[in-house]
Design an enzyme around this catalytic site. Structure first.
Site, PDB file in Angstrom:
ATOM      1  N   TYR A  79       0.823  -1.220   0.000  1.00 30.71           N
ATOM      2  CA  TYR A  79       0.000   0.000   0.000  1.00 30.71           C
ATOM      3  C   TYR A  79       0.859   1.273   0.000  1.00 30.71           C
ATOM      4  CZ  TYR A  79      -3.195   3.472   2.095  1.00 30.71           C
ATOM      5  OH  TYR A  79      -3.918   4.598   2.389  1.00 30.71           O
ATOM      6  N   GLY A 138       1.384  -7.731  -1.116  1.00 35.54           N
ATOM      7  CA  GLY A 138       1.355  -6.727  -2.179  1.00 35.54           C
ATOM      8  C   GLY A 138       0.584  -7.192  -3.400  1.00 35.54           C
ATOM      9  N   ALA A 175       7.715  -5.393   5.250  1.00 36.19           N
ATOM     10  CA  ALA A 175       7.627  -5.690   6.683  1.00 36.19           C
ATOM     11  C   ALA A 175       6.259  -6.248   7.011  1.00 36.19           C
ATOM     12  CB  ALA A 175       7.845  -4.404   7.492  1.00 36.19           C
ATOM     13  N   TYR A 217       5.480  -5.306  17.222  1.00 32.17           N
ATOM     14  CA  TYR A 217       5.710  -4.666  15.916  1.00 32.17           C
ATOM     15  C   TYR A 217       6.612  -3.436  16.075  1.00 32.17           C
ATOM     16  CZ  TYR A 217       4.701  -1.215  12.307  1.00 32.17           C
ATOM     17  OH  TYR A 217       4.823  -0.242  11.355  1.00 32.17           O
ATOM     18  N   LEU A 265      -8.402   1.163  10.137  1.00 38.16           N
ATOM     19  CA  LEU A 265      -9.689   1.755  10.509  1.00 38.16           C
ATOM     20  C   LEU A 265     -10.473   2.297   9.311  1.00 38.16           C
ATOM     21  CD1 LEU A 265     -11.609   2.563  12.779  1.00 38.16           C
ATOM     22  CD2 LEU A 265     -10.350   4.722  12.963  1.00 38.16           C
TER      23      LEU A 265
HETATM   24  N1  UDP Z   1      -9.591   0.627  15.288  1.00 42.29           N
HETATM   25  C1  UDP Z   1     -10.892   0.410  15.708  1.00 42.29           C
HETATM   26  N2  UDP Z   1     -11.645  -0.493  15.009  1.00 42.29           N
HETATM   27  C2  UDP Z   1     -11.159  -1.203  13.970  1.00 42.29           C
HETATM   28  C3  UDP Z   1      -9.825  -0.971  13.536  1.00 42.29           C
HETATM   29  C4  UDP Z   1      -9.072  -0.044  14.222  1.00 42.29           C
HETATM   30  O1  UDP Z   1     -11.361   1.017  16.685  1.00 42.29           O
HETATM   31  O2  UDP Z   1     -11.903  -2.041  13.418  1.00 42.29           O
HETATM   32  C5  UDP Z   1      -8.767   1.610  16.010  1.00 42.29           C
HETATM   33  C6  UDP Z   1      -7.468   1.044  16.545  1.00 42.29           C
HETATM   34  O3  UDP Z   1      -7.684   0.463  17.821  1.00 42.29           O
HETATM   35  C7  UDP Z   1      -6.605   2.298  16.602  1.00 42.29           C
HETATM   36  C8  UDP Z   1      -7.092   3.129  15.417  1.00 42.29           C
HETATM   37  O4  UDP Z   1      -8.390   2.605  15.083  1.00 42.29           O
HETATM   38  O5  UDP Z   1      -6.840   3.022  17.789  1.00 42.29           O
HETATM   39  C9  UDP Z   1      -6.217   3.040  14.185  1.00 42.29           C
HETATM   40  O6  UDP Z   1      -5.966   1.657  13.955  1.00 42.29           O
HETATM   41  P1  UDP Z   1      -5.280   1.144  12.627  1.00 42.29           P
HETATM   42  O7  UDP Z   1      -5.231  -0.341  12.719  1.00 42.29           O
HETATM   43  O8  UDP Z   1      -5.961   1.733  11.446  1.00 42.29           O
HETATM   44  O9  UDP Z   1      -3.820   1.764  12.659  1.00 42.29           O
HETATM   45  P2  UDP Z   1      -2.651   1.681  13.769  1.00 42.29           P
HETATM   46  O10 UDP Z   1      -2.776   2.940  14.581  1.00 42.29           O
HETATM   47  O11 UDP Z   1      -2.837   0.441  14.568  1.00 42.29           O
HETATM   48  O12 UDP Z   1      -1.420   1.664  12.947  1.00 42.29           O
END
Ligand code: UDP
Length: 332
Positions: free
Chosen positions: A11, A36, A74, A140, A189
């Site tokens: 992405y 990918g 990664a 991670y 998200l």
């Molecule tokens: N999140 C959420 N519901 C989902 C996916 C993510 O509430 O179905 C929250 C997640 O806990 C974090 C934020 O959205 O606080 C961003 O998560 P994402 O996985 O997009 O990115 P990250 O910050 O983990 O890299």
């Protein structure tokens, strides 16, 4: 410049590849296509291989005549890293070691590394600068920080130059609508929220509503992939043997999970059902960038500063490609 891009079909890697190519550099993607998509490389050169394959990587760097490497390949899912740390340590640390050895073997000395804001710890400040204390919350993030140190040690010993880019949350899709986010499984998200108006899911789970934030949900800094790519171009042009730099890439605007759902409702014109759930392990409450250094030192100016504009590009992509790159890994 000839730039080899590991994870160049992913992405963020492919968004950078397409942008850097547009600006006149010669690019080659190196990707195992586990996550990918061939189509994301958009007709540019692609070598299908794993970064753990040091011999293939060395040969590829030599034959291409690479001047520099952008390293994206990664494992990136925070939640996955908690339950499967072995995958993250192997892909991220062992894979990066293989890349550094291949670069030595092929005499390539300029490197950009995709690091993460998740390397920072909690801070009382609203934003995080490059000097905010590091205290990674998840396996991670710990692998990314370990690789930062590995690169620094290699650079000192073997006369390389590098720039570490600590991204905040990559988001959005190419403005021409041809490329965007397509993860399998999807964990991020914005694409998950947009699956509700697309009719692909009934509701969005909100992971944690008891954080110490205004609405109780986690706050992140969402930065458009196009702005990320522009930062990579500026950074690679400034990286020389001896360079040891670290930059945050983020807009400085914090959006809660609830803010993102609201932005998606505004852009799509549909109401989006939420299911309030427990916290997701490994999530820090607030990650917002102070990107002053990137702006002042490299002249970076983000184009997408309104979350609705970022979501609008994602919505255009997902609406036109509800199954993402549908014919996975076939030219098209
Ligand atoms: N999140 C959420 N519901 C989902 C996916 C993510 O509430 O179905 C929250 C997640 O806990 C974090 C934020 O959205 O606080 C961003 O998560 P994402 O996985 O997009 O990115 P990250 O910050 O983990 O890299």
């Amino acid at each position: 410049m000839k730039i080899l891009i590991t994870g160049g079909a992913g992405y963020v890697g492919s968004a950078c590849l397409r942008y850097v190519a547009e600006q006149g550099h010669e690019v080659m993607a190196y990707d195992n296509l586990m996550m990918g998509h061939r189509q994301a490389v958009d007709g540019h050169q692609l070598v299908v291989g794993d970064i753990a394959d040091t011999d293939l990587l060395t040969r590829t760097l030599k034959e291409f005549g690479a001047d520099a490497v952008m390293h994206f390949a990664a494992a990136t899912y925070v939640g996955e890293s908690v339950v499967n740390p072995e995958l993250h340590y192997r892909n991220n640390i062992v894979g990066s070691l293989s890349l550094l050895n291949a670069m030595r073997g092929a005499d390539v000395s300029r490197l950009l590394f995709s690091s993460t804001c998740a390397t920072y710890g909690m801070t009382a400040a609203d934003t995080m600068s490059e000097t905010t204390p590091l205290d990674p919350f998840s396996p991670y993030a710990r692998t990314k920080l370990a690789v930062e140190w590995m690169i620094r040690d290699f650079a000192q010993a073997y006369d390389m130059g590098f720039t570490l880019l600590r991204y905040f949350n990559a988001a959005g899709a190419d403005p021409d609508g041809r490329h965007g986010e397509d993860h399998e499984p999807e964990s991020h998200l914005i694409p998950l929220v947009l699956q509700v108006p697309l009719g692909q899911r009934d509701q969005i789970s909100i992971f944690g509503t008891d954080y110490d934030t205004a609405d109780g949900t986690c706050i992140r800094d969402y930065v458009h992939t196009r702005d990320l790519a522009a930062a990579h171009l500026l950074a690679i042009e400034a990286t020389r043997p001896g360079t040891d730099e670290t930059f945050n890439i983020g807009t400085g605007n914090g959006q809660s999970v609830m803010d993102i759902v609201a932005a998606c409702e505004a852009v799509t014109g549909q109401s989006i059902a939420r299911a309030l759930q427990a916290r997701r392990p490994g999530d820090p409450p607030r990650l917002v960038a102070d990107a002053t250094k990137l702006k002042t030192q490299l002249g970076w100016v983000p184009e997408y500063t309104d979350i609705k504009d970022i979501v609008a590009t994602a919505w255009a992509w997902h609406r036109a490609h509800p199954q993402g790159y549908r014919n996975k890994n076939t030219p098209g």
